[in-house]
Motif scaffolding. Structure first.
Motif, PDB file in Angstrom:
ATOM      1  N   TYR A  96       0.826  -1.213   0.000  1.00 13.28           N
ATOM      2  CA  TYR A  96       0.000   0.000   0.000  1.00 13.28           C
ATOM      3  C   TYR A  96       0.860   1.263   0.000  1.00 13.28           C
ATOM      4  O   TYR A  96       0.388   2.350  -0.318  1.00 13.28           O
ATOM      5  N   THR A  97       2.126   1.132   0.355  1.00  5.68           N
ATOM      6  CA  THR A  97       3.126   2.186   0.197  1.00  5.68           C
ATOM      7  C   THR A  97       4.285   1.563  -0.564  1.00  5.68           C
ATOM      8  O   THR A  97       4.845   0.563  -0.114  1.00  5.68           O
ATOM      9  N   MET A  98       4.621   2.116  -1.682  1.00  2.00           N
ATOM     10  CA  MET A  98       5.589   1.446  -2.538  1.00  2.00           C
ATOM     11  C   MET A  98       6.981   1.374  -1.905  1.00  2.00           C
ATOM     12  O   MET A  98       7.509   2.408  -1.448  1.00  2.00           O
ATOM     13  N   PRO A  99       7.555   0.183  -1.855  1.00  2.00           N
ATOM     14  CA  PRO A  99       8.926   0.013  -1.343  1.00  2.00           C
ATOM     15  C   PRO A  99       9.918   0.462  -2.420  1.00  2.00           C
ATOM     16  O   PRO A  99      10.294  -0.313  -3.306  1.00  2.00           O
ATOM     17  N   LYS A 100      10.332   1.714  -2.363  1.00  3.27           N
ATOM     18  CA  LYS A 100      11.120   2.284  -3.453  1.00  3.27           C
ATOM     19  C   LYS A 100      12.408   1.519  -3.717  1.00  3.27           C
ATOM     20  O   LYS A 100      12.800   1.322  -4.864  1.00  3.27           O
ATOM     21  N   GLY A 101      13.081   1.102  -2.648  1.00  5.03           N
ATOM     22  CA  GLY A 101      14.329   0.369  -2.833  1.00  5.03           C
ATOM     23  C   GLY A 101      14.122  -0.923  -3.589  1.00  5.03           C
ATOM     24  O   GLY A 101      14.884  -1.257  -4.500  1.00  5.03           O
ATOM     25  N   LEU A 102      13.042  -1.639  -3.239  1.00  3.02           N
ATOM     26  CA  LEU A 102      12.746  -2.905  -3.902  1.00  3.02           C
ATOM     27  C   LEU A 102      12.385  -2.693  -5.368  1.00  3.02           C
ATOM     28  O   LEU A 102      12.823  -3.444  -6.252  1.00  3.02           O
ATOM     29  N   GLN A 106      14.273  -3.968  -8.696  1.00  7.79           N
ATOM     30  CA  GLN A 106      13.570  -4.726  -9.729  1.00  7.79           C
ATOM     31  C   GLN A 106      13.844  -4.141 -11.109  1.00  7.79           C
ATOM     32  O   GLN A 106      14.023  -4.873 -12.085  1.00  7.79           O
ATOM     33  N   ASN A 107      13.902  -2.821 -11.200  1.00  6.96           N
ATOM     34  CA  ASN A 107      14.194  -2.198 -12.485  1.00  6.96           C
ATOM     35  C   ASN A 107      15.624  -2.477 -12.945  1.00  6.96           C
ATOM     36  O   ASN A 107      15.878  -2.600 -14.146  1.00  6.96           O
ATOM     37  N   ILE A 108      16.539  -2.568 -12.009  1.00 12.54           N
ATOM     38  CA  ILE A 108      17.911  -2.929 -12.374  1.00 12.54           C
ATOM     39  C   ILE A 108      17.932  -4.333 -12.985  1.00 12.54           C
ATOM     40  O   ILE A 108      18.590  -4.584 -14.005  1.00 12.54           O
ATOM     41  N   ASP A 127       8.729  -0.655 -21.506  1.00 12.83           N
ATOM     42  CA  ASP A 127       7.441  -0.364 -20.886  1.00 12.83           C
ATOM     43  C   ASP A 127       7.393  -0.846 -19.442  1.00 12.83           C
ATOM     44  O   ASP A 127       6.837  -0.172 -18.569  1.00 12.83           O
ATOM     45  N   CYS A 128       7.949  -2.029 -19.181  1.00 11.80           N
ATOM     46  CA  CYS A 128       7.995  -2.546 -17.812  1.00 11.80           C
ATOM     47  C   CYS A 128       8.784  -1.614 -16.900  1.00 11.80           C
ATOM     48  O   CYS A 128       8.375  -1.310 -15.774  1.00 11.80           O
ATOM     49  N   ILE A 129       9.914  -1.158 -17.400  1.00 16.69           N
ATOM     50  CA  ILE A 129      10.767  -0.260 -16.621  1.00 16.69           C
ATOM     51  C   ILE A 129      10.053   1.064 -16.358  1.00 16.69           C
ATOM     52  O   ILE A 129      10.070   1.585 -15.233  1.00 16.69           O
ATOM     53  N   ASN A 130       9.397   1.603 -17.378  1.00 13.04           N
ATOM     54  CA  ASN A 130       8.662   2.862 -17.205  1.00 13.04           C
ATOM     55  C   ASN A 130       7.486   2.706 -16.247  1.00 13.04           C
ATOM     56  O   ASN A 130       7.177   3.624 -15.472  1.00 13.04           O
ATOM     57  N   LEU A 131       6.822   1.561 -16.310  1.00 14.64           N
ATOM     58  CA  LEU A 131       5.698   1.320 -15.401  1.00 14.64           C
ATOM     59  C   LEU A 131       6.162   1.329 -13.947  1.00 14.64           C
ATOM     60  O   LEU A 131       5.535   1.973 -13.095  1.00 14.64           O
ATOM     61  N   ILE A 132       7.256   0.646 -13.674  1.00 12.29           N
ATOM     62  CA  ILE A 132       7.795   0.618 -12.313  1.00 12.29           C
ATOM     63  C   ILE A 132       8.159   2.026 -11.848  1.00 12.29           C
ATOM     64  O   ILE A 132       7.842   2.438 -10.726  1.00 12.29           O
ATOM     65  N   LYS A 133       8.800   2.802 -12.714  1.00  9.50           N
ATOM     66  CA  LYS A 133       9.179   4.173 -12.358  1.00  9.50           C
ATOM     67  C   LYS A 133       7.961   5.020 -12.017  1.00  9.50           C
ATOM     68  O   LYS A 133       7.996   5.844 -11.087  1.00  9.50           O
TER      69      LYS A 133
END
Length: 211
Positions: A96-102, A106-108, A127-133
């Motif tokens: 419910y709060t995005m774990p930014k580090g995780l 994942q994007n790496i 697209d996957c990378i942009n979605l995560i960002k």
């Protein structure tokens, strides 16, 4: 009453097939392929949520929503913004709060993966990378009290990354139950489909009887 099952990132609508096989009232189950809803729009969380919201306007209300991971986040936001339209909510391995580090890690990993590994989910590597960002700043912590429908929290016992969030959700959302599924990781719908189907049957039978 319709039951909407929302898959996670890295999955497709077919990821629910074995779970649906264990569920009752199959004609009332909808498993949209989330990225097909975008059509030609840019891939971002905001656009994905808007597309899902528009999808829901075509359905008779109220309905039940079950979401895993990304699907759970979409379901959570929809219920917060449309509390009277949803009969019940099931969240599987959902933050419910995005774990930014995780997410950044994942994007790496996504950057290092070959493009061919993304084709099966109908979403390109970029697209996957942009979605995560686009999801990094999502935070629903202060809006959880707006949820008034019955909620069931599900998490795989081996899903270490989402256990804490699942426990916190069960404490912060009123009228909530929680269960941990043994020998399952994050993708509960694929790793323990029969058990998940049975859980959904019991929960939906109980919540649908309110009408």
């Amino acid at each position: 009453m319709k039951n909407i099952l929302l898959h996670g990132l890295g999955q497709t609508s077919s990821s629910w097939n074995n779970t649906v096989a264990s569920m009752e009232n199959k004609l009332d189950i909808l498993c949209p392929n989330l990225f097909d809803l975008l059509q030609d729009k840019e891939v971002s969380y905001a656009n994905l949520y808007q597309a899902f919201s528009e999808y829901c306007t075509e359905l008779s209300e109220p309905f039940n929503i079950c979401g895993l991971s990304l699907g759970g986040i979409l379901a959570l936001e929809y219920v917060i913004k449309n509390p009277t339209k949803v009969n019940s909510l099931v969240l599987i391995g959902t933050q419910y709060t995005m774990p930014k580090g995780l997410l950044k890690f994942q994007n790496i990993v996504f950057h290092l993966m070959p493009n061919r590994m993304f084709t099966e989910i109908g979403l390109g590597k970029k697209d996957c990378i942009n979605l995560i960002k686009s999801m990094l700043d999502l935070d629903f912590q202060h809006e959880l009290q707006k949820i008034t429908c019955p909620v069931f929290i599900v998490c795989g016992e081996k899903d270490i990354a989402n256990k804490k969030a699942s426990l916190q959700l069960s404490k912060q959302i009123p009228n909530t139950e929680i269960t941990f599924i043994k020998n399952a990781g994050h993708e509960v719908n694929m790793e323990a489909p029969k058990e998940l189907g049975q859980i959904l049957n019991t929960f939906l039978d109980r919540t649908n009887s309110r009408f």
